[in-house]
Scaffold this motif. Structure first.
Motif, PDB file in Angstrom:
ATOM      1  N   SER D  69      42.587  60.441  50.861  1.00 38.60           N
ATOM      2  CA  SER D  69      41.827  61.493  50.177  1.00 38.60           C
ATOM      3  C   SER D  69      41.811  61.203  48.691  1.00 38.60           C
ATOM      4  CB  SER D  69      42.481  62.861  50.381  1.00 38.60           C
ATOM      5  OG  SER D  69      42.300  63.278  51.694  1.00 38.60           O
ATOM      6  N   TYR D  70      42.989  60.911  48.183  1.00 38.25           N
ATOM      7  CA  TYR D  70      43.123  60.712  46.755  1.00 38.25           C
ATOM      8  C   TYR D  70      42.307  59.517  46.299  1.00 38.25           C
ATOM      9  CZ  TYR D  70      45.232  60.538  42.190  1.00 38.25           C
ATOM     10  OH  TYR D  70      45.408  60.562  40.848  1.00 38.25           O
ATOM     11  N   VAL D  71      42.476  58.415  47.021  1.00 43.96           N
ATOM     12  CA  VAL D  71      41.760  57.197  46.629  1.00 43.96           C
ATOM     13  C   VAL D  71      40.252  57.437  46.716  1.00 43.96           C
ATOM     14  CG1 VAL D  71      41.325  54.812  47.255  1.00 43.96           C
ATOM     15  CG2 VAL D  71      43.660  55.706  47.276  1.00 43.96           C
ATOM     16  N   LEU D  73      38.624  60.250  46.574  1.00 41.34           N
ATOM     17  CA  LEU D  73      38.219  61.172  45.519  1.00 41.34           C
ATOM     18  C   LEU D  73      37.985  60.434  44.215  1.00 41.34           C
ATOM     19  CD1 LEU D  73      38.049  64.028  44.192  1.00 41.34           C
ATOM     20  CD2 LEU D  73      40.528  63.933  43.961  1.00 41.34           C
ATOM     21  N   VAL D  74      38.950  59.617  43.852  1.00 42.42           N
ATOM     22  CA  VAL D  74      38.875  58.939  42.559  1.00 42.42           C
ATOM     23  C   VAL D  74      37.724  57.929  42.538  1.00 42.42           C
ATOM     24  CG1 VAL D  74      40.098  57.333  41.073  1.00 42.42           C
ATOM     25  CG2 VAL D  74      41.277  59.320  41.979  1.00 42.42           C
ATOM     26  N   LEU D  75      37.561  57.210  43.645  1.00 42.19           N
ATOM     27  CA  LEU D  75      36.495  56.204  43.654  1.00 42.19           C
ATOM     28  C   LEU D  75      35.116  56.852  43.626  1.00 42.19           C
ATOM     29  CD1 LEU D  75      37.903  53.543  46.126  1.00 42.19           C
ATOM     30  CD2 LEU D  75      37.837  53.504  43.625  1.00 42.19           C
ATOM     31  N   ILE D  76      34.946  57.900  44.424  1.00 44.39           N
ATOM     32  CA  ILE D  76      33.638  58.575  44.441  1.00 44.39           C
ATOM     33  C   ILE D  76      33.345  59.180  43.074  1.00 44.39           C
ATOM     34  CG2 ILE D  76      32.318  60.462  45.439  1.00 44.39           C
ATOM     35  CD1 ILE D  76      33.881  59.977  48.037  1.00 44.39           C
ATOM     36  N   ALA D  77      34.375  59.809  42.498  1.00 47.91           N
ATOM     37  CA  ALA D  77      34.175  60.403  41.183  1.00 47.91           C
ATOM     38  C   ALA D  77      33.756  59.352  40.182  1.00 47.91           C
ATOM     39  CB  ALA D  77      35.458  61.106  40.724  1.00 47.91           C
ATOM     40  N   GLY D  78      34.385  58.155  40.289  1.00 45.16           N
ATOM     41  CA  GLY D  78      34.023  57.071  39.375  1.00 45.16           C
ATOM     42  C   GLY D  78      32.554  56.697  39.507  1.00 45.16           C
ATOM     43  N   ARG D  81      30.281  59.403  37.969  1.00 45.11           N
ATOM     44  CA  ARG D  81      30.255  59.380  36.520  1.00 45.11           C
ATOM     45  C   ARG D  81      29.050  58.611  36.008  1.00 45.11           C
ATOM     46  NH1 ARG D  81      35.525  58.027  33.156  1.00 45.11           N
ATOM     47  NH2 ARG D  81      35.599  60.266  32.995  1.00 45.11           N
TER      48      ARG D  81
END
Lengths: 121, 489, 567, 92
Positions: D69-71, D73-78, D81
């Motif tokens: 989930s965390y990974v 989340l961060v990748l999609i958010a990147g 952006r």
């Protein structure tokens, strides 16, 4: 023919329109007041002709009246006494205002007054 | 004595006016007018109480019985209105700002007070009388004294404003006179109650219809129905501040009464609305007034002018209540009349306080005064909230009734328009709040003395009280609305 | 006398007296108000209600039951903490509006009918906007205006819905409403705006970070939780709330990951936490509603705590941008400590308050077999750890030291943070009193092995993921930038349109019309031109022309009269 | 993707790095996290899970779910952006 028969009312309408037109169309304040005067006089005429009864006399009952006299309806006349007083008072206040306006602005033309007011505010 | 009360309430200020000329001394004249106003208030309250317990009061002037003689006839509506007018007079006349902002020469104040009393007498006369011609006479008494009072404003614009009002007022008054003449011509009576009995058979007559049109337009000019409001903004702006407070709170209210009386009592709602469809004409004007008045208020730079345009909008709301011709709608209109008298009276008095201290009534004059004149500014805020119709203030009550009245008639769009136009009020009221509390002070001033802020707060406080405690206002208004509708079958 | 006042009135009326007090007396007085209010609330018997007939309508200004009581209690607590936190502020406007705002929120919770609710609803909007404007910056001014427009709109929807509902059902009572009619749908939309439903959410991130450091603490507690209460009261068990809530938990965290301003991060996080509660309301079982109430209770405390720590940072350093902060633990050790407690609570570590409340909602979701929602909530739980559990403390207090050296927060701030932190830990450990307050009887044990272990796994591995991503430089760096959200539609698209249509519109009009999607821009210019002094409506006509109008109107009346005379 | 800020430039104030800043301590914290992670997964083996869904009973399910989930989340958010990023004064 019926319409012509009530010629006195045509006179009233004509006077009223003249008066109102003067108020609308003239910029000079005194002329406006004259227009208002004509307008009011027309109404007085209206009431008076309303009270007139054909062949009637003044509504003063003479000595020895037998009840068959024909006389005009006194009420409209009486009402108009009040209306005349009101008209005179209005004219007096109006003319007094015109004098003071003349003192304050140096003119009594409405468009010029409007211009000065706008420039002043 | 007490059976003459309904005549006395008119005669007292009328006779008290010349007394002012004898007293001459400003201080004494002022006390005298206040006492007269208070006495009138007491009489009005007694009369209202009597109407509510004993029903309609009739009084034959001079002992001449109606319909030949002049009848004074008080029912729930005009007794209610008498209280409003006298209450405003008894708050405004003694207030400390009464002479603020006038161009009176030294030692001439007694004339001003005499004119105020005459104006009061005229307003009370219109309200109490049951005779149409008598109405005309009192309308002219009110108007003539108003022209004089308005022309006493500090700036020279007051003169042109008074003149414009004179022209429009005279046209309005004369229209009324013509209308009365038409009615008399057909029915032979001037008594309103008598007219109401005789008219139903004659309603198809063109003379009657023409008379109705003249009466409506004459009344609308006096009420300042959009677009016949042109005399109002300048008159309220340039009149002395206290005169604005008095006239704004009473004169248009009485004209509203007159219009309602002619429509409902003399002609009857069935004829005016069901047959003539007057609301087709009057309602668009009312709605236009709500928006044009409120929007124009948004852009004004002068406080008094802003309030004047807001008055035009409020008149729109009241007229709307008239158009609904239902108990709820009329109650809304009449309650709004009452509430608007309180809040406009209070707001104009608050502005008078501002003028008293800063010498100016421009919006910028109150910049940052939130700290310097907290009571006055708080009054403006509360009055403004009431103008918007925020719950808890009197303005909410009346708008509520109007919205409900519109919904009852199925006029959903109208109810939405009422709410939308209230949103515009938010904008202009907010401008005042922002200027007063977030602006930079321009004037080094202090709060006005209690003689000035107390009258303001009596009226503003009343808007708060009557925003929560509605028994008196709504009760009186619905009784008045029933009285208006009750005469029609 | 005092026991007859509706709850909240003590704060509202009391606030009006604040301007007349000075110094310590004022401070003590303000602290006393919520205490008094709470005492009064606790003295009211259960099922107490006050009925009133107003304008012919049956109103119920006060209705105390278990659901309203728990919200009332936490609102009082939040008011007390917020006042304590802002004790050093000398701004009268903030003091009065903050207290009145809290009072309005409390009053709304005890409203038993829709009209009373509407009144308090609008009052919260009007009072709270001053907390934003009190920043006294142009940005805050504009954000406040946008906020006010949205909030008032929500109230207008509520009122319109209430009136329609009354027409349909003849009742104004505020009980279960459901989505059965247009009226209740409008009310739902009104609630939804205030609850910051997805796509209606952006006022929150727009306005809250613009408020003063202390104002944000007030704001974070009342408005949105009031709408959660309202949803729980009126729409419990409404299925559509489950997907709405799930979306609310998920999408804001993406923005939170990217956002640079830490107070905005918290605003997004607030949005995400509201999602959990909305899902709870949507599930609507006793356990879910208990979970919603408990989560709202715990959430108010830890969210306030987090906003307090960021407020303290802002107060001392003047910024909350992640790009400008770091290494503050040296200067502000206590604040750092409290921030960590808040972070642990919001991430729902066992022994912290978030754990005992969130697990109820998760369990309810699983019990009712809402598999999709359950998985989204789990995902969001891991996401919470990212932005609130790690990002806030890490970038704020640790991370890259930028050499900011300042002093610890003022004493009253520390006290407020300390109280909030103590409550966060206290509720996490000793949760029975909270459970006893919940609307329904509780048959739930948060600390069983499964709950604890699974939650620890989730959080610890998310933490491990953070370390991993940070080490491999895949963690999105903090950059000075903003990220578009739905406010773009009214702040940019609307503004452009408005500007191109009417460049001369006053700035006020630009703000107002800009938020009305700018279509009104051209209209606004026209309106301004017509209604200005000098315009055709804004300037009275001279007497001649007005006489002409009189003649015209007479003509209209005569035509109308003659048209019908032949009938 | 943006260049990452340089890892450990000297603190401008010149004072001693605090406890959490020393590399040794950072390594210790990371090690502690890993130990706790292992312990949490290991705990799964020692009790019977009571998940509502079958997949919840897979050993280490929540651990994997949390991590990815965390990974994710961060990748999609990147990626997001790239579309959403604007300058700070965009609205001014």
């Amino acid at each position: 023919m019926e319409a012509l028969g009530i010629w006195n009312y045509w006179g009233v309408v004509l006077l009223m329109m003249i008066g109102l037109y003067t108020v609308i169309a003239r910029d000079h304040l005194v002329k406006k007041l004259i227009g208002l005067g004509i307008f009011q006089v027309a109404v007085i005429l209206f009431y008076v002709s309303m009270g007139k009864v054909t062949g009637g006399t003044a509504p003063i009952i003479p000595e020895g009246a037998d009840g068959s006299e024909v006389y005009s309806n006194p009420l409209p006349h009486v009402l108009m006494l009040t209306a005349i007083v009101v008209g005179v008072a209005t004219l007096a206040v109006g003319l007094a205002l015109v004098i003071r306006i003349r003192e304050a602005y140096g003119t009594v033309e409405e468009d010029e007054l409007q211009r000065q007011n706008r420039a002043g505010s | 004595m007490s059976e003459h009360l309904s005549a006395l309430i008119v005669v007292l200020p009328l006779l008290a006016a010349p007394v002012c000329l004898l007293l001459r001394q400003t201080r004494m004249v002022r006390a005298w007018t206040s006492i007269v106003a208070w006495a009138c208030l007491c009489m009005a309250l007694t009369l209202l109480e009597r109407v509510h317990t004993g029903g309609v009061i009739t009084y034959a002037m001079g002992g001449w019985d109606p319909p030949l003689g002049i009848e004074y006839r008080l029912d729930a509506l005009n007794a209610y209105l008498l209280v409003i007018v006298t209450a405003i007079a008894s708050v405004v006349f003694p207030s400390g700002v009464i002479l603020t902002d006038t161009s009176l020469p030294e030692g001439k104040a007694h004339l001003y007070f005499a004119a105020l009393l005459l104006c009061l007498a005229g307003l009370l006369g219109i309200t109490s009388t049951g005779d149409l011609f008598n109405v005309f006479v009192f309308v002219e008494i009110t108007s003539l004294s108003s022209y004089t009072l308005i022309s006493l404003g500090k700036n020279r614009q007051a003169l042109t404003a008074a003149f414009s009002y004179l022209v429009m007022g005279t046209i309005g008054g004369t229209f009324l006179l013509v209308g009365i003449g038409f009615l008399y011509q057909v029915t032979g009576t001037l008594n309103m109650n008598d007219l109401a009995l005789r008219l139903p058979e004659l309603l198809g007559s063109r003379t009657i219809l023409a008379g109705f049109a003249f009466l409506m337009v004459g009344g609308s000019i006096k009420l300042a129905v959009f677009p016949l409001h042109q005399w109002l903004p300048n008159a309220y702006t340039h009149a002395p501040a206290a005169v604005s407070a008095f006239i704004a709170a009473t004169a248009t209210k009485v004209s509203y009464y007159l219009l309602a009386r002619i429509i409902f009592t003399v002609f009857g709602a069935a004829f005016v609305f069901d047959a003539l469809h007057l609301h087709w004409l009057l309602m668009p004007l009312a709605i236009a007034a709500m928006f044009a008045g409120s929007l124009a208020a948004v852009f004004q730079t002068d406080l008094k002018r802003l309030l004047a345009y807001s008055s035009i909008a409020q008149i729109g709301y009241m007229t709307l209540g008239l158009c609904m011709a239902s108990e709820t709608g009329l109650t809304g209109g009449i309650v709004h009349l009452f509430n608007h008298a309180l809040m406009k009276g209070g707001l104009f008095l608050a502005v008078a306080c501002v003028v008293m201290r800063t010498g100016s009534s421009s919006v910028n004059a109150i910049s940052g005064l939130g700290r310097k004149m907290p009571l006055t500014m708080a009054a403006i805020v509360v009055g403004g909230l009431s103008l918007i119709g925020v719950p808890g203030t009197a303005g909410f009550i009346s708008k509520w009734y109007l919205v409900v009245g519109a919904l009852e008639r199925g006029w959903y769009a109208v109810s939405v328009l009422i709410l939308l136009s209230s949103l515009i009020a938010v904008v202009y009221v907010w401008r005042l709040v922002e200027t007063a509390f977030f602006g930079v002070p321009e004037h080094e001033v202090c709060e006005v003395p209690w003689t000035s802020w107390l009258p303001t707060w009596i009226l503003i406080g009343a808007t708060l009280v009557f925003g929560i405690w509605t028994d008196v206002t709504v009760g009186g208004a619905s009784a008045a609305a029933r009285a208006l509708l009750g005469v029609t079958p | 006398m005092i026991e007859n006042l509706p709850p909240g009135m003590i704060l509202i009326l009391g606030a009006l007296l604040v301007p007349f007090l000075r110094g310590r007396v004022a401070g003590l007085y303000m602290l006393l108000l919520p205490v008094l209010g709470l005492a009064q609330l606790l003295a009211l018997p259960d099922q107490y209600s006050l009925n009133l007939e107003f304008l012919g309508y049956e109103l119920q200004p006060v209705r105390v039951d278990r659901l309203s009581r728990i919200f009332g209690i936490i609102f009082h607590l939040a008011a007390f903490l917020s006042v304590l936190y802002s004790l050093h502020v000398k701004d009268r406007i903030q003091q009065v509006s903050g207290l009145a705002y809290a009072g309005a929120g409390i009053g709304a919770v005890f409203a038993g009918d829709l009209i009373t609710l509407f009144i308090y609803w609008e009052l919260t909007a009007i009072t709270s906007v001053f907390l934003i404007w009190a920043s006294r910056t142009e940005k805050a001014h504009r954000a406040g205006l946008r906020y006010l427009v949205v909030q008032v709109l929500s109230g207008v929807l509520l009122l319109a819905g209430a009136i329609m509902h009354y027409e349909e059902s003849g009742s104004l009572a505020f009980g279960h409403l459901g989505l059965g009619s247009t009226g209740t749908q409008l009310i739902f939309l009104g609630f939804g705006i205030k609850a910051a439903f997805p796509l209606l959410h952006n006022w929150l991130q727009d306005a809250y970070p613009q408020a003063t450091p202390t104002g944000t603490v007030f704001l974070s507690a009342f408005t949105t939780k009031l709408s959660i209460y309202a949803l729980a009261r009126g729409y419990a068990g409404t299925d559509i709330l489950i997907p709405i809530g799930a979306a609310m938990t998920a999408f804001p965290i993406f923005f939170a990951v990217l956002e640079n301003d830490l107070r905005r991060v918290l605003a997004y996080s607030l949005n995400n936490q509201l999602g959990f509660m909305v899902v709870g309301v949507g599930i609507g079982t006793e356990l879910a509603l208990n979970g919603t109430a408990a989560h709202a209770f715990a959430h108010i405390l830890y969210k306030a705590l987090l906003f307090m720590t960021m407020g303290a940072v802002l107060h001392r350093t003047g910024t909350t941008k992640a790009t400008d902060l770091g290494g503050l633990y040296k200067s502000m050790p206590w604040t750092t400590f409290f921030c960590l407690i808040g972070a642990a609570s919001i991430s729902a570590f066992p022994l912290f308050s978030g754990f005992v409340s969130k697990s109820m909602i998760l369990t309810a979701a699983a019990e009712e077999h809402h598999l999709g929602a359950f998985l989204v909530l789990l995902f969001a739980s891991a996401g919470v750890l990212h932005h609130s559990g790690i990002k806030i403390p890490f970038y704020g207090f640790f991370g890259h030291d930028r050499g900011l050296r300042t002093r610890e927060a003022p004493l009253n701030m520390l006290l407020a943070m300390g109280c909030a932190a103590a409550l966060c830990v206290g509720l996490g450990v000793w949760y029975e009193p909270l459970y006893a307050l919940l609307p329904y009887a509780v048959d739930f044990e948060p600390y069983n092995v499964t709950h604890v272990v699974t939650q620890l796994q989730l959080l610890l591995f998310a933490l491990a993921a953070f370390i991993f991503m940070y080490k491999v430089h895949l963690e999105p760096p903090e950059i000075r930038a903003i990220h578009l959200d739905t406010d773009w539609f009214y702040r940019r698209a609307g503004k452009r349109l408005a500007l191109s249509l009417g460049a001369s519109v006053q700035s006020l009009w630009a703000a107002v019309t800009g938020s009305a999607l700018g279509v009104a821009g051209g209209l606004g210019a026209w309106v301004a031109r017509v209604h200005r002094p000098g315009g055709p409506v804004g300037e009275p006509l001279p007497s001649g022309k007005s006489a002409l109008w009189a003649a015209l109107l007479l003509f209209a009346f005569l035509v109308l009269a003659l048209l019908v005379s032949d009938i | 993707m943006e260049p990452h800020p340089p890892q450990n430039p000297p603190p401008p104030t010149g004072d001693e790095p605090g406890w959490p800043e020393r590399p040794k301590n950072v390594r210790r914290l990371i090690a502690l996290t890993i130990v706790l992670c292992v312990a949490a997964v290991a705990a799964d083996l020692f009790y019977s899970k009571h998940g509502h869904y079958g997949f919840e009973n897979i050993t280490g399910f929540h651990a994997l779910y949390g991590f990815f989930s965390y990974v994710g989340l961060v990748l999609i958010a990147g990626q997001l952006r790239k579309f959403l990023r604007r300058e700070e004064d965009y609205y001014d």
